[in-house]
Design an enzyme around this catalytic site. Structure first.
Site, short mmCIF file in Angstrom:
data_model
loop_
_atom_site.label_atom_id
_atom_site.label_comp_id
_atom_site.label_asym_id
_atom_site.label_seq_id
_atom_site.Cartn_x
_atom_site.Cartn_y
_atom_site.Cartn_z
N MET A 1 30.50 -26.51 -4.03
CA MET A 1 31.42 -26.41 -5.12
C MET A 1 32.92 -26.69 -4.52
O MET A 1 33.17 -26.13 -3.18
CB MET A 1 31.41 -24.84 -5.55
CG MET A 1 32.20 -24.61 -6.65
SD MET A 1 30.93 -24.81 -7.97
CE MET A 1 29.75 -23.90 -7.46
N CYS A 2 33.58 -27.25 -5.14
CA CYS A 2 34.87 -27.62 -4.73
C CYS A 2 35.95 -27.33 -6.08
O CYS A 2 35.62 -27.09 -7.17
CB CYS A 2 35.09 -28.93 -4.72
SG CYS A 2 33.96 -29.55 -3.39
N GLY A 3 37.00 -27.07 -5.61
CA GLY A 3 38.29 -26.81 -6.65
C GLY A 3 38.99 -28.27 -6.95
O GLY A 3 39.43 -28.73 -5.97
N ASN B 1 33.70 -32.89 -7.96
CA ASN B 1 33.13 -31.55 -7.60
C ASN B 1 31.79 -31.62 -8.11
O ASN B 1 31.35 -31.48 -9.48
CB ASN B 1 33.88 -30.36 -8.48
CG ASN B 1 33.14 -29.13 -8.44
OD1 ASN B 1 32.41 -28.70 -7.51
ND2 ASN B 1 33.32 -28.37 -9.49
#
Ligand SMILES: *[C@@H]1O[C@H](CO)[C@@H](O)[C@H](O)[C@H]1NC(C)=O
Ligand SMILES: *[C@@H]1O[C@H](CO)[C@@H](O)[C@H](O)[C@H]1NC(C)=O
Ligand SMILES: *[C@@H]1O[C@H](CO)[C@@H](O)[C@H](O)[C@H]1NC(C)=O
Ligand SMILES: *[C@@H]1O[C@H](CO)[C@@H](O)[C@H](O)[C@H]1NC(C)=O
Ligand SMILES: *[C@@H]1O[C@H](CO)[C@@H](O)[C@H](O)[C@H]1NC(C)=O
Length: 639
Positions: free
Chosen positions: A1-3, A76
């Site tokens: 997961m990324c922001g 993402n």
């Protein structure tokens, strides 16, 4: 997961050189491995890109990426299929390379159509001064937008901030398709035009109709200076799944449960449904679900995970995969399939959350009859567990012995029987009222928003604590405190929606028969993004972990969509058998026993979070506990 985040401003005097501190903090939580910002300035507009990466595969690829043409990319997502991504590759760079080489809109659309897996992305195409963005077909990754006409700006972000007192709120980007904003013309016209490229779910007339419908719906929720426009004809994304098979059975059929008086469901009742044809269907289902689980447990940097943990005697391996685990059939089937694909010397974390029950609430579980009489709540019968294990439990410390804990322990025994040489870390996550209230205020409420109901509060909080993974594991006759560090969390969401697992499906079937049930299922799959997935992604992502949804793999959904409804559920059969029939048959084939016959129990009741505070609320009410938290008394605590 990324922001991921992109803040765009059109008035140079208001141009942001940095994101608000609280927004930056929330984004960093999602992507702790690396953080990077990039400012793109034009005479008319300015874009601030902010990328926060959770490293999962390939070499760490810091985001945002920029190429020599000035294009910028934030990703993402996970490419599980459709584009070739080798184990050592980073999917971010591969998708970006493909995007950069696209010369026109239809190229971009056919590329995005090919990608299978969860994603949200923001792509700045320098040559056309365009910002492209969107979420995958089911909305498995969160993306919010926030339009502000005062400072002539807008923002796209994986997660929002607390905005009480501000007129314009964060909203979830709808999953009707992907969007493009022409930044040049926005700057000159002072109006934001969102061009929508919808998913092509049907052919011809119906597409246009659906497109108009979703445009009207989207526009209604936006400020006046923002409008949505359909793309020119034939510019569609290709629907990644086959349409739902709505076929109805020939001849008369029963809509009422005939078997209810015969006592608890048995294996024999289930066995009867397994004729030659169903045996084949069940095997196909197991095969497609197994591949889905395999993709989701193998896309990982495994070689780095050799951190010995003598205390737990885990033979030097730590778990890379955790499962949100209630011991119910969805999580049991996922655990069983995960066990087939995860290296044998690697433990699997089973995250089981329980909220402390008050004296008053507790006896209900031990006396289902009494609770049925007392409780007028519409969900009452979701709660009483006929599971014999519930009665057999003799642990003196019963404050956290909520229904999901009891079925979780029973499920653990089944898994240990299926694979005794695997280390199954049953992580008991006990949450007190005090801790719930403190962390809801400090963190969880801003992750749940823009969703705001009592149900969102209950499930959002339960999932947050479960996925945090801080609890206790019993090892060698001792109970040790334990923190699950697995970056990937599997959840069973999607099974109930597709296989008619909720009690409302029974009600619908009795009222409207197979036709009504088909429509209900189609509707529920269509709204799963706005009901659940964005919220769950924000909540789980907050721990620097990534949710993966095996039941929402494109091939799994296509397979289930292709089956006639009566092969997935038979609601004339009693609870514990008829709903999610296909999954129960699969569980039986996989060697599961008691869990194959457990009726659905919603997480908010199973974990007892719904019993913690007010008891007389409706799930759909706006939740007061999520509101009215002003920025001043919001003290963010670092773990
Ligand atoms: C992945 O990213 C790293 C670091 O940015 C880079 O060195 C590597 O070449 C990338 N791999 C691919 C396949 O693009
Ligand atoms: C888009 O560009 C590709 C080449 O990259 C070309 O083959 C295709 O015909 C173009 N499509 C349109 C609609 O212009
Ligand atoms: C911003 O929008 C609000 C409501 O849509 C409107 O009342 C206000 O006048 C607008 N302000 C500007 C500066 O356009
Ligand atoms: C957590 O709850 C379980 C009951 O399910 C109990 O046996 C255990 O002692 C509790 N652990 C702690 C540390 O409170
Ligand atoms: C549902 O199950 C009952 C009992 O086994 C059976 O008689 C009936 O044919 C099934 N219904 C369908 C549509 O398959």
């Amino acid at each position: 997961m990324c922001g991921i985040c992109c803040s765009v401003s059109f008035a140079v005097e208001h141009a942001n050189r940095d994101l608000r501190a609280d927004l930056l903090y929330n984004l960093k939580q999602r992507g702790p491995s690396s953080s990077k910002q990039l400012l793109k300035c034009d005479a008319n507009y300015q874009c601030l890109f902010s990328g926060h990466t959770l490293h999962l595969r390939g070499a760490v690829t810091a985001q945002p990426l920029e190429d020599e043409g000035g294009n910028v990319f934030l990703w993402n997502g996970e490419v599980f299929n459709g584009l070739k991504v080798e184990t050592q590759d980073n999917d971010t760079r591969i998708v970006f390379n493909c995007l950069s080489s696209c010369t026109n809109e239809s190229d971009i659309l056919s590329l995005i159509s090919k990608v299978q897996g969860p994603w949200s992305f923001i792509y700045y195409q320098a040559s056309s001064h365009s910002l492209w963005f969107g979420r995958d077909f089911f909305g498995r990754r969160s993306l919010l937008w926030h339009f502000n006409n005062l400072s002539e700006s807008f923002c796209l972000s994986s997660v929002g901030t607390q905005t009480s007192g501000v007129v314009t709120q964060w909203q979830e980007v709808p999953v009707s398709g992907i969007f493009r904003i022409d930044l040049h013309s926005t700057a000159t016209s002072k109006c934001v035009i969102l061009k929508l490229y919808p998913w092509n779910s049907n052919s011809g007339e119906k597409v246009i109709q659906e497109c108009v419908g979703s445009l009207t719906q989207i526009s209604a929720n936006l400020p006046k200076f923002v409008s949505v426009e359909a793309s020119e004809a034939k510019l569609y994304l290709e629907n990644p799944i086959v349409p739902l098979n709505m076929i109805l059975p020939q001849g008369p059929f029963e809509t009422h449960c005939t078997d209810i008086s015969r006592g608890p469901p048995t294996r024999e009742t289930l066995q009867v449904c397994l004729n030659t044809h169903m045996r084949e269907v069940v095997q196909q289902f197991i095969d497609v679900l197994s591949i889905s689980v395999k993709r989701r447990v193998l896309c990982l940097p495994r070689d780095e995970s050799l951190t010995p943990d003598e205390a737990l005697g885990t033979r030097g391996r730590k778990a890379n995969i955790a499962i949100l685990f209630s011991g119910g059939i969805d999580s049991m089937v996922i655990a069983t399939l995960a066990d087939r694909h995860i290296p044998l010397d690697e433990p699997i974390d089973l995250l089981n959350v329980a909220f402390m029950t008050t004296e008053k609430a507790r006896p209900a579980r031990f006396n289902p009859k009494k609770s049925k009489k007392k409780n007028h709540c519409e969900f009452a019968f979701e709660e009483c567990s006929p599971n014999p294990a519930a009665m057999a439990d003799d642990n003196p410390d019963t404050r956290f012995n909520v229904p999901d804990r009891v079925t979780g322990r029973a499920g653990l025994k089944e898994l240990q029987a299926i694979n005794p040489s695997r280390i199954w870390n049953f992580v008991e996550i006990n949450v007190s009222l005090e801790e719930l209230q403190k962390l809801r205020r400090a963190r969880i409420c801003q992750l749940i928003q823009p969703l705001d109901t009592v149900l969102d509060d209950s499930i959002g909080c339960a999932v947050w604590f479960a996925s945090r993974g801080i609890g206790y594991v019993a090892a060698a006759d001792k109970v040790k405190s334990y923190q699950s560090d697995a970056k990937v969390i599997l959840t069973g969401i999607g099974a109930d929606e597709q296989l008619a697992g909720y009690s409302r499906h029974r009600v619908c079937f009795q009222k409207h028969g197979f036709e009504g049930l088909n429509k209900e299922i189609e509707m529920e799959l269509g709204r799963i993004s706005s009901r659940n997935l964005g919220r769950d992604d924000r909540v789980i992502g907050d721990h620097g972990k990534e949710a993966r949804f095996p039941f929402l793999d494109e091939n799994v959904v296509s397979f289930l969509n292709s089956l006639p409804i009566w092969e997935k559920a038979n609601l004339t059969l009693p609870r514990g058998i008829g709903e999610k029939l296909l999954l129960r048959l699969a569980a039986m084939q996989l060697g599961l026993t008691a869990s194959a016959l457990l009726p659905k129990r919603a997480m908010q009741f199973g974990s007892r979070i719904a019993k913690m505070e007010k008891n007389n609320e409706k799930a759909s009410d706006k939740c007061g506990r999520l509101q009215g938290v002003s920025l001043e008394n919001l003290s963010i605590e670092k773990r």
